[in-house]
Design an enzyme around this catalytic site. Structure first.
Site, PDB file in Angstrom:
ATOM      1  N   HIS A 116     -59.515 -63.473 -15.943  1.00 37.56           N
ATOM      2  CA  HIS A 116     -58.164 -63.975 -16.232  1.00 37.56           C
ATOM      3  C   HIS A 116     -58.127 -65.485 -16.418  1.00 37.56           C
ATOM      4  CE1 HIS A 116     -57.828 -64.724 -11.777  1.00 37.56           C
ATOM      5  NE2 HIS A 116     -57.063 -65.716 -12.179  1.00 37.56           N
ATOM      6  N   ASP A 146     -62.322 -58.190 -13.251  1.00 42.94           N
ATOM      7  CA  ASP A 146     -61.875 -59.578 -13.357  1.00 42.94           C
ATOM      8  C   ASP A 146     -63.045 -60.553 -13.303  1.00 42.94           C
ATOM      9  OD1 ASP A 146     -59.978 -61.518 -13.799  1.00 42.94           O
ATOM     10  OD2 ASP A 146     -59.482 -61.795 -11.687  1.00 42.94           O
ATOM     11  N   GLY A 218     -56.011 -72.278  -9.143  1.00 40.75           N
ATOM     12  CA  GLY A 218     -57.137 -73.087  -9.570  1.00 40.75           C
ATOM     13  C   GLY A 218     -58.431 -72.709  -8.876  1.00 40.75           C
ATOM     14  N   ASN A 219     -58.346 -71.958  -7.767  1.00 40.97           N
ATOM     15  CA  ASN A 219     -59.547 -71.463  -7.091  1.00 40.97           C
ATOM     16  C   ASN A 219     -60.155 -70.254  -7.794  1.00 40.97           C
ATOM     17  OD1 ASN A 219     -58.278 -72.639  -4.136  1.00 40.97           O
ATOM     18  ND2 ASN A 219     -60.491 -72.757  -4.438  1.00 40.97           N
ATOM     19  N   SER A 220     -59.432 -69.641  -8.713  1.00 40.67           N
ATOM     20  CA  SER A 220     -59.911 -68.432  -9.373  1.00 40.67           C
ATOM     21  C   SER A 220     -61.283 -68.637  -9.983  1.00 40.67           C
ATOM     22  CB  SER A 220     -58.951 -68.006 -10.484  1.00 40.67           C
ATOM     23  OG  SER A 220     -57.894 -67.257  -9.974  1.00 40.67           O
ATOM     24  N   LEU A 275     -68.974 -39.397 -14.186  1.00 42.61           N
ATOM     25  CA  LEU A 275     -69.236 -38.017 -13.798  1.00 42.61           C
ATOM     26  C   LEU A 275     -68.400 -37.030 -14.590  1.00 42.61           C
ATOM     27  CD1 LEU A 275     -69.458 -38.138  -9.881  1.00 42.61           C
ATOM     28  CD2 LEU A 275     -71.307 -38.245 -11.559  1.00 42.61           C
ATOM     29  N   GLY A 276     -67.150 -37.388 -14.856  1.00 45.01           N
ATOM     30  CA  GLY A 276     -66.253 -36.473 -15.561  1.00 45.01           C
ATOM     31  C   GLY A 276     -65.467 -35.580 -14.629  1.00 45.01           C
ATOM     32  N   VAL A 277     -64.957 -36.172 -13.542  1.00 49.48           N
ATOM     33  CA  VAL A 277     -64.142 -35.414 -12.595  1.00 49.48           C
ATOM     34  C   VAL A 277     -62.872 -36.180 -12.274  1.00 49.48           C
ATOM     35  CG1 VAL A 277     -66.062 -34.191 -11.511  1.00 49.48           C
ATOM     36  CG2 VAL A 277     -65.376 -36.434 -10.625  1.00 49.48           C
TER      37      VAL A 277
END
Length: 476
Positions: A116, A146, A218-220, A275-277
């Site tokens: 972001h 992120d 600003g810490n992101s 996996l498809g579940v």
């Protein structure tokens, strides 16, 4: 209150609070630094050269006419609707500049920050701790965790961080955050690990460390260090009613970051296992309805046709572990599978029909599908035990609700308030597929299943918007 990303657009005003004479005198009388203070200072001095500032800029963009006041202009209404004619200078939204943090992952110039921070940026600049700046290439980003990876050419090897193992950290451990809150570069804050394994609704593939180290705008993208000087997380979000730090900061775990960063460096994309579940957490009510002792694991509520799990896993299986990693709830499984490369042969421990067993399957490549449904059905049939009115699942209802031909059941058309079904969370438009061990293809079959059900609460399988889930209904 809300979860806020901790990146920063330059503030229009700043509020500075002075320290009076009495406060200054008090500060001047602080004790001599302890050995712990010296160790912390040594740690910060060692790792600070690896922490960078991220400057992300968006170019000026035309602003839609309806956002501006054209009153008084002879063609104001026309411009509002259709924009200005050729040569007409539409108002421009000026360039915006945002600040974030990051750290050097590799001495060759690879930088980790948050997705972001650089999302929709036209240019990205990296400023090193010695104030040198370099244009950065966005190698790749992953919105689901992120995380973003950048690349700069500094003309020399850079000092990279050491990555730690976020699985072994303990609640209560000391941690150090370094970043650029409000544009104040190389700011150091300390705290502890407040909690592990947090899910803050950022998606199924991200897991967070909670800390009370001050994290602000600003810490992101900045690093969260343990006391060995290793990165154990990437600061990503804060929980705050005001936008400022209230001691609830969240960092993406380093083990997830390492996997995502390696994938992004490889080809700019993330390859996730699949996996498809469809799964859900085993609640105490579901455990009671299924006759199992512990409310743990991920309950398989549906198996997607032609997926890796097709023919291997079954509805009603409870997945207890994946490749020897415990699955305590449904939230654990997507992270474990998602960080496994497609094509990997994997071992699952499952509970099936009350018996524990191991199965093998090959993880596939992640894919996604979604279906939404409203309902318009006729031929109602009232059932008083559940407190619902149901109707046959006709072809017209299938088409209207997006239910495929492989699903059979009855449609809930009405729900009595405070009924057993309502309390269990059933909704209008749900398709009741199974009750107990009996398939329900007609209203009569539902009545028969109710007459023969042996457990209370009863285990009910429903299809909602194309997804199948289990619910436990306490019968009246």
């Amino acid at each position: 209150m809300s979860i806020r990303k901790s990146s920063l657009l330059f503030p229009r005003t700043s509020n500075w609070i002075g320290v009076g004479a009495l406060g200054a005198a008090m500060l001047a009388t602080t004790a001599l630094p302890s050995m712990a203070d010296e160790a912390l200072a040594d740690l910060v001095e060692t790792v600070s050269p690896s922490v960078v500032t991220i400057i992300a800029e968006q170019t000026a963009t035309p602003v839609q006419g309806q956002e501006f006041d054209f009153e008084g202009h002879p063609f104001g209404e026309f411009f509002k609707r259709f924009g200005g004619p050729e040569g007409f200078n539409m108002p421009q939204r000026g360039p915006s500049q945002g600040l974030g943090s990051g750290f050097v992952l590799d001495e060759a110039g690879y930088i980790v920050t948050n997705h972001h921070v650089v999302d929709n940026a036209s240019t990205v600049t990296v400023r090193l701790s010695d104030d040198r700046t370099f244009d950065a290439e966005i190698v790749g980003t992953d919105p689901l965790t992120d995380i973003a990876v950048l690349k700069i050419d500094a003309g020399e090897n850079l000092q990279a961080v050491d990555m730690g193992d976020s699985d072994v950290i303990r609640v209560g451990e000391d941690v150090v955050a370094i970043g650029n809150p409000f544009g104040l570069s190389s700011t150091v804050t300390t705290g502890i690990v407040s909690a592990k394994g947090r899910n803050i609704s950022e998606g199924p593939y991200a897991e967070f460390i909670q800390t009370d180290a001050a994290i602000n705008k600003g810490n992101s993208g900045g690093p969260l260090f343990n006391m060995e000087g290793e990165v154990i997380g990437v600061n990503s979000a804060i929980y705050s009613p005001s936008g400022g730090s209230v001691g609830l900061g969240f960092a993406v775990t380093s083990n997830i970051v390492e996997h995502i960063a390696a994938d992004l460096r490889d080809d700019g994309q993330v390859s996730r296992g699949w996996l498809g579940v469809s799964i859900q957490t085993v609640s105490p009510q579901l455990a009671a309805a299924m006759g199992i002792d512990a409310a743990t694991g991920a309950l398989v509520s549906d198996v997607i046709a032609d997926s890796p799990a097709d023919g291997v896993l079954k509805q009603g299986d409870v997945i207890l572990s994946f490749n020897n990693e415990a699955v305590e709830s449904s939230g654990d499984l997507p992270i474990l599978v998602g960080t496994t490369k497609a094509g990997t042969d994997s071992t699952l421990t499952i509970l099936r029909d009350g018996k524990e067993q191991q199965i093998e399957l090959t993880v596939g490549q992640h894919q996604s599908a979604a279906a939404e449904a409203d309902t318009v059905v006729e031929d109602k049939f009232a059932d008083s035990a559940l407190g619902v009115t149901v109707a046959p699942l006709t072809e017209a209802a299938r088409a209207e609700m997006g239910v495929n031909d492989t699903v059979n059941g009855v449609v809930v058309t009405e729900l009595q308030p405070e009924s057993p079904a309502a309390k269990a969370g059933l909704q209008r438009g749900d398709v009741i597929v199974r009750l107990g061990n009996q398939d329900v293809e007609t209203p009569d079959a539902l009545q028969s299943a109710l007459d023969s059900v042996e457990s209370d609460p009863a285990l009910v399988l429903i299809n909602r918007g194309g997804n199948q889930i289990f619910v436990a209904v306490e019968l009246a």
